[in-house]
Enzyme design. Structure first.
Site, PDB file in Angstrom:
ATOM      1  N   ASP A  47       0.793  -1.224   0.000  1.00  0.00           N
ATOM      2  CA  ASP A  47       0.000   0.000   0.000  1.00  0.00           C
ATOM      3  C   ASP A  47       0.833   1.287   0.000  1.00  0.00           C
ATOM      4  OD1 ASP A  47      -1.533  -2.160   0.732  1.00  0.00           O
ATOM      5  OD2 ASP A  47      -2.419  -1.209   2.486  1.00  0.00           O
ATOM      6  N   ARG A 167      -7.808  -0.990  11.024  1.00  0.00           N
ATOM      7  CA  ARG A 167      -6.542  -0.453  10.505  1.00  0.00           C
ATOM      8  C   ARG A 167      -6.760   0.607   9.423  1.00  0.00           C
ATOM      9  NH1 ARG A 167      -6.714  -5.949   9.131  1.00  0.00           N
ATOM     10  NH2 ARG A 167      -7.188  -6.425   6.941  1.00  0.00           N
TER      11      ARG A 167
END
Length: 495
Positions: A47, A167
Site C-alpha cells: 500500500d 486499521r
C-alpha cells in the site's frame, strides 16, 4: 521457497551487510525492473501511505518488507519528489521498533500541521499465541525529514463490537478539529468504516460507523479515503470478500468508490450512489490520494494484489506503485487522468495517421518496451478493433474493443510469464460511449491504459519476453481511422 514465520518477522536491522548486498544483486539482475514507476529497492512493497505535499516536496511512503517478496514485518519506506516523476530515495521512514508496532507499521495517512507532517498509522503487535493487537499511532516528520514517534498509541485498541481487523487510518482537518476514518470488521464479520474525532490529534473519540447503504458488503473494508471533490463527497475503499459478477469484481480483492453528498460529520450519514470499481485491470489495490498546492486531487495505487505470486518473486522483490493520476468527477463518475508532469518523460516521438481495414498492421518506427502512446479513433465501423503491444512472434498483450457491445477487453493470456491465472487472463468492461481515445503508459513489466480521457482505466503487470517490442493495430469486419502519437520513455531513476 516456503517462508517460515520467523523469516517473515526478521527485521532489516538483523540482516548482515553481505545478505543485503546479495539480495540487491539478485534484484538488479531481474529483467522486469521498472523504469518510471516507484518500486522497492528489494523485498516487497504494498500500500501507498502518507501521501502529502509538504515543505516543497511530494511525499510518498509505502508498505515494505525488506528481506524478501513476501508479507512480513512491515516498515514505511519514504520517497519524495519535487515534480512527481523524479523520486529521491529517503530510505525507511517508520521502523517497527516499539512494542505497539513490533510486528509491523501498517498503513495510514499524513496531515500537515504546525510546520510538521503528522503520520497516523496502524501499529501491529502479536502475542505468543499470535493474537493480533492493532492500535492507531502517530509519528511526526519535521522539515529536516527526521521522523519521531509518539510513545503511546492514540487509539490503543478496537472498540467493542469489532474484531482485530481495525486499521488504515485516514486523517484530515475540518471545522476546527481533526477527523479520521478507519477500516474495520464487525464481530459479525462484515466490513465497515469507523469515524473518530479529536480536538488535538492526541485524544480521539469514536463517533460511530459511517452510515452507508452497504451494510453487508464484504468482510473487511481496507484503506478508506474520504475527500470532497467538485462539490461531491467521495469515499474510496478496498472491500474484501465481494463476489464476482459478470465483468465486475474479478480480482481477488477490489478497490472502488462511492460518490454522494458531502459526509455529514454530526450524523455520520453519507448518501451515495452505487459502488464502482476504480480500475478494471488485474493489478490495482489500496489507493490513496493527496492534494497538491494547485488544488489537484492526485491518486496513487498499489500495482499489485495480496496473495498472488508474481514472476519477480524469484528475484527477491515484488510490486510497484501506479503513476500519479489526477481525479475529477464527470457525470457521477470518478475520472482518472495521468498527471501532466509525466509529459517531461517523453523522448523520441513517432506520429502516424492510418486507416486499418480487415487487417493487422504494424508501422515502421512504431515499436518499444517503455513508452507512452495516445491513439485517437474515428470513423469506426469495424465489428472489433484493437492493439497488440509488447509483442513478438509468439507473445503479445491485447486490448480489444467489441463495437456492438461497447465492450473493452484486456487480454494477457499470451503476455509472457503468467501471473494470477487462478483469477483469469482477461479483464473487461462496457463503456458508456463509443471508444474514442486510448492512452497507454507501458513500462518494462506493466501497462496502464486510460480510455476516453479517463472514463475507464486498466492497470496490469505483464511479464513479456525481452524482445517483445512490436506494436500492431487491427480491425476485423470493417475499418477504423486512427491517429497515433508515441513517445519513447527512458529510465529516469536508478531504482
Amino acid at each position: 521457497m516456503m517462508w517460515t514465520r520467523e523469516q517473515r518477522y526478521r527485521r532489516l536491522e538483523e540482516a548482515a551487510p553481505e545478505e543485503i548486498a546479495s539480495l540487491l544483486e539478485t534484484v538488479h539482475a531481474c529483467p522486469f525492473r521498472q523504469t518510471f514507476h516507484i518500486q522497492p529497492p528489494m523485498g516487497l512493497m504494498n500500500d501507498p501511505n502518507g501521501l502529502a505535499y509538504f515543505d516543497g516536496y511530494y511525499h510518498v511512503f509505502y508498505q515494505w518488507f525488506p528481506l524478501g517478496p513476501v508479507h512480513g514485518v512491515k516498515y514505511w519506506y519514504h520517497m519524495k519528489s519535487i515534480d512527481l516523476i523524479t523520486w529521491i530515495d529517503e530510505g525507511p521512514g517508520i521502523r517497527p521498533d516499539l512494542d505497539f508496532d513490533s510486528h509491523g507499521a501498517y498503513s495510514g495517512s499524513a496531515l500537515e500541521q504546525d510546520g510538521k507532517l503528522y503520520l497516523m498509522y496502524t501499529g501491529n503487535k502479536r502475542d505468543e499465541n499470535w493474537r493480533r493487537y492493532p492500535s492507531q499511532c502517530i509519528a511526526v516528520m519535521n522539515q529536516n525529514g527526521e521522523i519521531s514517534k509518539w510513545q503511546d498509541p492514540v487509539i490503543p485498541e478496537p472498540p467493542n463490537g469489532y474484531t482485530e481487523h481495525f486499521r488504515d487510518p485516514r486523517v484530515w482537518k475540518e471545522d476546527g478539529g481533526f477527523w479520521a476514518i478507519i477500516g474495520a470488521q464487525r464481530e459479525d464479520l462484515t466490513g465497515t468504516v469507523l469515524l473518530y474525532s479529536s480536538p488535538d490529534m492526541k485524544t480521539w473519540r469514536l463517533e460511530g460507523e459511517l452510515k452507508t447503504n452497504l451494510p453487508n458488503f464484504g468482510y473487511m473494508w481496507e484503506c478508506p479515503d474520504y475527500f470532497e471533490l467538485d462539490n461531491s463527497g467521495v469515499l474510496i475503499f478496498s472491500p474484501q470478500g465481494i463476489e464476482a459478477k459478470g465483468d465486475e469484481f474479478q480480482n481477488i480483492y477490489q478497490s472502488g468508490y462511492l460518490i454522494g453528498e458531502s459526509l455529514n460529520l454530526l450524523s455520520r450519514e453519507f448518501h451515495h450512489g452505487a459502488f464502482k470499481e476504480l480500475d478494471r485491470g488485474f493489478d490495482f489495490y489500496a489507493p490513496q490520494t493527496m492534494v497538491d498546492p494547485n488544488g489537484r486531487r492526485i491518486l496513487i495505487g498499489w500495482m499489485g494484489l495480496p496473495e498472488i505470486v508474481y514472476p519477480t518473486d524469484k528475484n527477491g522483490w515484488a510490486h510497484c506503485l501506479t503513476i500519479p493520476r489526477e481525479l475529477s468527477i464527470q457525470n457521477g463518475k470518478l475520472i482518472q487522468t495521468p498527471v501532466k508532469e509525466l509529459e517531461a518523460l517523453r523522448k523520441q516521438k513517432v506520429e502516424i495517421q492510418a486507416c486499418i481495414e480487415n487487417e493487422s498492421k504494424s508501422f515502421l518506427g512504431l515499436t518499444g518496451t517503455t513508452f507512452e502512446m495516445k491513439i485517437k479513433i474515428e470513423n469506426l465501423d469495424a465489428v472489433e478493433c484493437g492493439i497488440e503491444f509488447r509483442a513478438n512472434n509468439t507473445k503479445k498483450t491485447v486490448l480489444k474493443y467489441e463495437a456492438k457491445r461497447k465492450r473493452l477487453i484486456l487480454d494477457r493470456s499470451l503476455s509472457g510469464e503468467s501471473v494470477g491465472i487462478d483469477y483469469g487472463t482477461i479483464r473487461a468492461c462496457s463503456l458508456e460511449s463509443e471508444l474514442l481515445t486510448v492512452h497507454l503508459f507501458v513500462d518494462v513489466s506493466s501497462v496502464e491504459i486510460f480510455i476516453n480521457d479517463g472514463e475507464e482505466v486498466f492497470t496490469a503487470r505483464i511479464f513479456p519476453e525481452e524482445d517483445g517490442q512490436d506494436i500492431r493495430f487491427f480491425a476485423n469486419h470493417g475499418s477504423m481511422d486512427m491517429t497515433v502519437e508515441k513517445w519513447a520513455i527512458s529510465r529516469y531513476n536508478g531504482q
